[in-house]
Design an enzyme around this catalytic site. Structure first.
Site, PDB file in Angstrom:
ATOM      1  N   LYS A 158       0.828  -1.215   0.000  1.00 47.87           N
ATOM      2  CA  LYS A 158       0.000   0.000   0.000  1.00 47.87           C
ATOM      3  C   LYS A 158       0.857   1.258   0.000  1.00 47.87           C
ATOM      4  O   LYS A 158       1.932   1.290   0.602  1.00 47.87           O
ATOM      5  CB  LYS A 158      -0.909   0.002   1.246  1.00 47.87           C
ATOM      6  CG  LYS A 158      -1.885  -1.170   1.262  1.00 47.87           C
ATOM      7  CD  LYS A 158      -2.567  -1.339   2.615  1.00 47.87           C
ATOM      8  CE  LYS A 158      -3.576  -0.244   2.899  1.00 47.87           C
ATOM      9  NZ  LYS A 158      -4.357  -0.562   4.133  1.00 47.87           N
ATOM     10  N   GLY A 165      -8.702   4.566  -2.184  1.00 49.17           N
ATOM     11  CA  GLY A 165      -8.603   3.176  -2.619  1.00 49.17           C
ATOM     12  C   GLY A 165      -7.560   2.938  -3.700  1.00 49.17           C
ATOM     13  O   GLY A 165      -7.506   1.860  -4.282  1.00 49.17           O
ATOM     14  N   GLU A 200       1.392  -5.029   4.347  1.00 49.40           N
ATOM     15  CA  GLU A 200       0.680  -5.622   5.464  1.00 49.40           C
ATOM     16  C   GLU A 200      -0.001  -6.910   5.027  1.00 49.40           C
ATOM     17  O   GLU A 200      -0.101  -7.209   3.840  1.00 49.40           O
ATOM     18  CB  GLU A 200      -0.291  -4.638   6.150  1.00 49.40           C
ATOM     19  CG  GLU A 200      -1.318  -4.009   5.300  1.00 49.40           C
ATOM     20  CD  GLU A 200      -2.151  -2.929   6.000  1.00 49.40           C
ATOM     21  OE1 GLU A 200      -1.644  -2.166   6.850  1.00 49.40           O
ATOM     22  OE2 GLU A 200      -3.326  -2.834   5.656  1.00 49.40           O
ATOM     23  N   LYS A 201      -0.424  -7.675   5.999  1.00 51.03           N
ATOM     24  CA  LYS A 201      -1.124  -8.932   5.756  1.00 51.03           C
ATOM     25  C   LYS A 201      -2.397  -8.605   4.986  1.00 51.03           C
ATOM     26  O   LYS A 201      -3.104  -7.661   5.330  1.00 51.03           O
ATOM     27  CB  LYS A 201      -1.454  -9.564   7.108  1.00 51.03           C
ATOM     28  CG  LYS A 201      -2.263 -10.817   7.031  1.00 51.03           C
ATOM     29  CD  LYS A 201      -1.356 -12.031   6.966  1.00 51.03           C
ATOM     30  CE  LYS A 201      -2.166 -13.304   6.720  1.00 51.03           C
ATOM     31  NZ  LYS A 201      -1.387 -14.271   5.925  1.00 51.03           N
ATOM     32  N   HIS A 208     -15.195  -3.905   6.801  1.00 50.17           N
ATOM     33  CA  HIS A 208     -14.611  -2.584   7.074  1.00 50.17           C
ATOM     34  C   HIS A 208     -15.508  -1.938   8.125  1.00 50.17           C
ATOM     35  O   HIS A 208     -16.672  -1.661   7.872  1.00 50.17           O
ATOM     36  CB  HIS A 208     -14.582  -1.757   5.786  1.00 50.17           C
ATOM     37  CG  HIS A 208     -14.149  -0.331   6.005  1.00 50.17           C
ATOM     38  ND1 HIS A 208     -13.002   0.190   5.446  1.00 50.17           N
ATOM     39  CD2 HIS A 208     -14.702   0.681   6.722  1.00 50.17           C
ATOM     40  CE1 HIS A 208     -12.880   1.452   5.823  1.00 50.17           C
ATOM     41  NE2 HIS A 208     -13.901   1.773   6.585  1.00 50.17           N
ATOM     42  N   GLU A 275     -10.342   3.854  11.089  1.00 47.57           N
ATOM     43  CA  GLU A 275     -10.831   2.758  10.245  1.00 47.57           C
ATOM     44  C   GLU A 275     -10.140   1.442  10.569  1.00 47.57           C
ATOM     45  O   GLU A 275      -8.910   1.396  10.721  1.00 47.57           O
ATOM     46  CB  GLU A 275     -10.602   3.097   8.772  1.00 47.57           C
ATOM     47  CG  GLU A 275     -11.383   4.326   8.323  1.00 47.57           C
ATOM     48  CD  GLU A 275     -11.430   4.494   6.805  1.00 47.57           C
ATOM     49  OE1 GLU A 275     -12.344   5.170   6.332  1.00 47.57           O
ATOM     50  OE2 GLU A 275     -10.555   3.950   6.105  1.00 47.57           O
ATOM     51  N   GLU A 287      -6.335   2.914   8.901  1.00 45.00           N
ATOM     52  CA  GLU A 287      -5.971   4.325   8.762  1.00 45.00           C
ATOM     53  C   GLU A 287      -6.916   5.201   9.569  1.00 45.00           C
ATOM     54  O   GLU A 287      -7.945   4.734  10.057  1.00 45.00           O
ATOM     55  CB  GLU A 287      -5.987   4.768   7.291  1.00 45.00           C
ATOM     56  CG  GLU A 287      -7.360   4.788   6.657  1.00 45.00           C
ATOM     57  CD  GLU A 287      -7.401   5.605   5.361  1.00 45.00           C
ATOM     58  OE1 GLU A 287      -6.514   6.433   5.120  1.00 45.00           O
ATOM     59  OE2 GLU A 287      -8.356   5.409   4.604  1.00 45.00           O
ATOM     60  N   ASN A 289      -8.960   8.977   9.284  1.00 50.42           N
ATOM     61  CA  ASN A 289      -9.312  10.155   8.492  1.00 50.42           C
ATOM     62  C   ASN A 289      -9.580  11.320   9.436  1.00 50.42           C
ATOM     63  O   ASN A 289     -10.391  11.203  10.353  1.00 50.42           O
ATOM     64  CB  ASN A 289     -10.537   9.869   7.629  1.00 50.42           C
ATOM     65  CG  ASN A 289     -10.210   8.885   6.531  1.00 50.42           C
ATOM     66  OD1 ASN A 289      -9.163   8.975   5.895  1.00 50.42           O
ATOM     67  ND2 ASN A 289     -11.073   7.919   6.324  1.00 50.42           N
ATOM     68  N   ARG A 291     -11.086  14.198   9.235  1.00 50.60           N
ATOM     69  CA  ARG A 291     -12.067  15.120   8.659  1.00 50.60           C
ATOM     70  C   ARG A 291     -13.461  14.544   8.848  1.00 50.60           C
ATOM     71  O   ARG A 291     -13.614  13.428   9.323  1.00 50.60           O
ATOM     72  CB  ARG A 291     -11.800  15.255   7.164  1.00 50.60           C
ATOM     73  CG  ARG A 291     -11.781  13.885   6.498  1.00 50.60           C
ATOM     74  CD  ARG A 291     -11.760  13.942   4.993  1.00 50.60           C
ATOM     75  NE  ARG A 291     -11.281  12.694   4.433  1.00 50.60           N
ATOM     76  CZ  ARG A 291     -12.012  11.605   4.232  1.00 50.60           C
ATOM     77  NH1 ARG A 291     -13.282  11.595   4.568  1.00 50.60           N
ATOM     78  NH2 ARG A 291     -11.482  10.516   3.706  1.00 50.60           N
TER      79      ARG A 291
END
Ligand code: ADP
Length: 449
Positions: A158, A165, A200-201, A208, A275, A287, A289, A291
């Site tokens: 990533k 995304g 990452e794995k 999600h 998240e 991650e 966010n 905002r």
């Protein structure tokens, strides 16, 4: 409190902020590109300023133009909405240098969370569980292979600067890793101007699940429950709901408390979302966010708390008006993102809306800046509006969503309304049994043909 807020955004989120500001008795300034001169947020604001041509780089992302617009109108605060400059630490710094309040967290926190490697490090330090993976960035093939062997295939590579995304590559075995690493780095460089990537794995069947938080930077932070955003296409959320069909009250309280404590320790200011991927009873941070998010109304519908109002009050220096014990989740809410796209090919469909009729009734909310005769410009995202429905139970919510979707009319362009009409009638969805891959599989096996 602020006298005048400039809203550095467009579309439904500009309207959403405008409504919160008006209810607080604060004057509003809309900004717009030449393509948006007759947009709804411009019509409803007290004042408006044209900040440039249609292309976002020269208008909604144009920091000097936005600062000039603040100075011309005397705005003392800026709400960035989501997207555009909402997670741009340099913009927050620039506003501060001009004595204008950025309605959002400290620039330092935007910076940390904007770099996903740094964000994971911070999360780990704050006791938030993370997806197993590299401690930092990865550049060498041998190093990537070593880490992948250690955590076990499949792995996902990533972009540190990733978002929307983009910039993710899955490697299923040793033969894929070198190509995946190189492609991810090249794509990250092209999309974000930064080729830093991490490993990452790769979780095979997670949901999600994200936790909404609010902090006042004065030692108080709370969580407002979760949203389940597992229904995704190309890692982009399509349908969001809360509470998650997969969690019970004690799991919610446990992960919520971890998040609230972490935000307290960070002295986080404003609204944020932490998240996670959730698999086999475990949470893994991906991650944060910093905002307001597109799907924030789901939380507003089940808590009764106006998140944008809280953002504005906190930015103006107020303490959090609510305690954790004040947060009571009532009923169930689902949000559908209705896009100007073909419902099965997802080809964008900008153009003029010939007729527009939104559903109504108890528990039904439509956040949209569209209207009959509105021309959807091709320059920005394809969101036509969000339909958010609340019910006392998930089942009541689904029944209400079904009839609301049947009432919704958008003629003249393609929209994703037919996709939602199909989803709401689907057995897996009705049972709440879906993971982040469900929608892609459903579409690939002809679910919409
Ligand atoms: P972005 O900032 O681009 O939205 P995220 O890290 O939030 O990226 O991930 C977006 C989506 O990508 C997730 O909701 C999930 O569907 C998928 N994803 C991310 N990391 C993993 C992982 N380790 N395993 C499986 N899927 C993942």
């Amino acid at each position: 409190m602020f006298d005048k807020i400039l809203i550095a955004n467009r579309g439904e989120i500009a309207l959403r902020v405008l409504r919160a500001a008006k209810e607080l008795g604060i004057a509003t300034v809309a900004v717009h590109s030449t393509a948006d001169a007759d947009a709804m947020h411009v019509r409803l604001a007290d004042e408006s300023v044209c900040i440039g041509p249609p292309v976002a780089r020269d208008s909604y992302l144009n920091m000097p133009s936005l600062i000039a617009a603040c100075e011309i109108t005397g705005a003392d605060a800026v709400h960035p909405g989501y997207g555009f400059l909402s997670e741009n630490a340099r913009f927050a710094d620039m506003l501060a240098a001009h004595n204008i309040t950025f309605i959002g967290p400290k620039a330092e926190h935007i910076r940390i969370m904007g770099d996903k490697i740094e964000a994971k490090r911070t999360a780990r330090r704050l006791g938030i569980p993370c997806v197993p993976g590299s401690d930092g960035g990865v550049t060498e093939d041998a190093e990537a292979l070593r880490i992948a062997r250690e955590i076990g295939f499949p792995v996902i590579i990533k972009a540190a600067a990733g978002g929307g995304g983009r910039g993710m590559k899955v490697a299923r075995g040793e033969d894929d890793i070198v190509v995946a690493l190189q492609t991810a780095r090249t794509e990250a460089k092209a999309a974000f101007g930064d080729d830093a990537v991490y490993i990452e794995k790769y979780l095979e069947k997670p949901r999600h699940i994200e936790i909404q938080v609010l902090g006042d930077g004065k030692g108080h932070a709370i969580h407002l429950g979760e949203r389940d955003c597992s229904l995704q296409r190309r890692h982009q959320k399509v349908w969001e709901e809360g509470p998650s069909p997969a969690l019970n009250a004690s799991m919610r309280a446990e992960i919520g408390d971890v998040c609230a404590k972490a935000m307290q320790e960070l002295q986080y200011i404003g609204a944020g979302t932490i998240e996670f991927l959730y698999e086999d009873g475990k949470f893994y941070f991906i991650e944060m966010n910093t905002r307001i998010q597109v799907e924030h109304p789901v939380t507003e519908m089940i808590t009764g708390i106006d998140l944008v109002n809280e953002q504005i009050r906190i930015a103006a220096g107020a303490e959090l008006s609510i305690k954790q014990s004040d947060i009571v989740l009532e009923g169930h809410a689902i949000e559908c993102r209705v896009n100007a796209e073909h419902p099965s090919t997802f080809r964008p469909s900008p153009g003029r809306i010939q007729s527009f009729h939104t559903p109504g009734g108890l528990g039904v909310r439509v956040d949209s800046a569209a209207y009959q005769g509105y021309m959807i410009p091709p320059h920005y995202d394809s969101l036509v509006g969000k339909l958010i429905v609340h019910g006392r139970t998930r089942n009541e919510c689904l029944m209400r969503l079904r009839r609301s979707l049947d009432e919704f009319v958008v003629d003249g362009i393609d929209t994703t309304l037919p996709l939602f009409r199909t989803l709401v009638r689907n057995q897996d969805i009705q049972n709440g049994q879906y993971d982040i891959h469900w929608l892609e599989k459903f579409l690939a096996t002809g679910g919409m043909d």
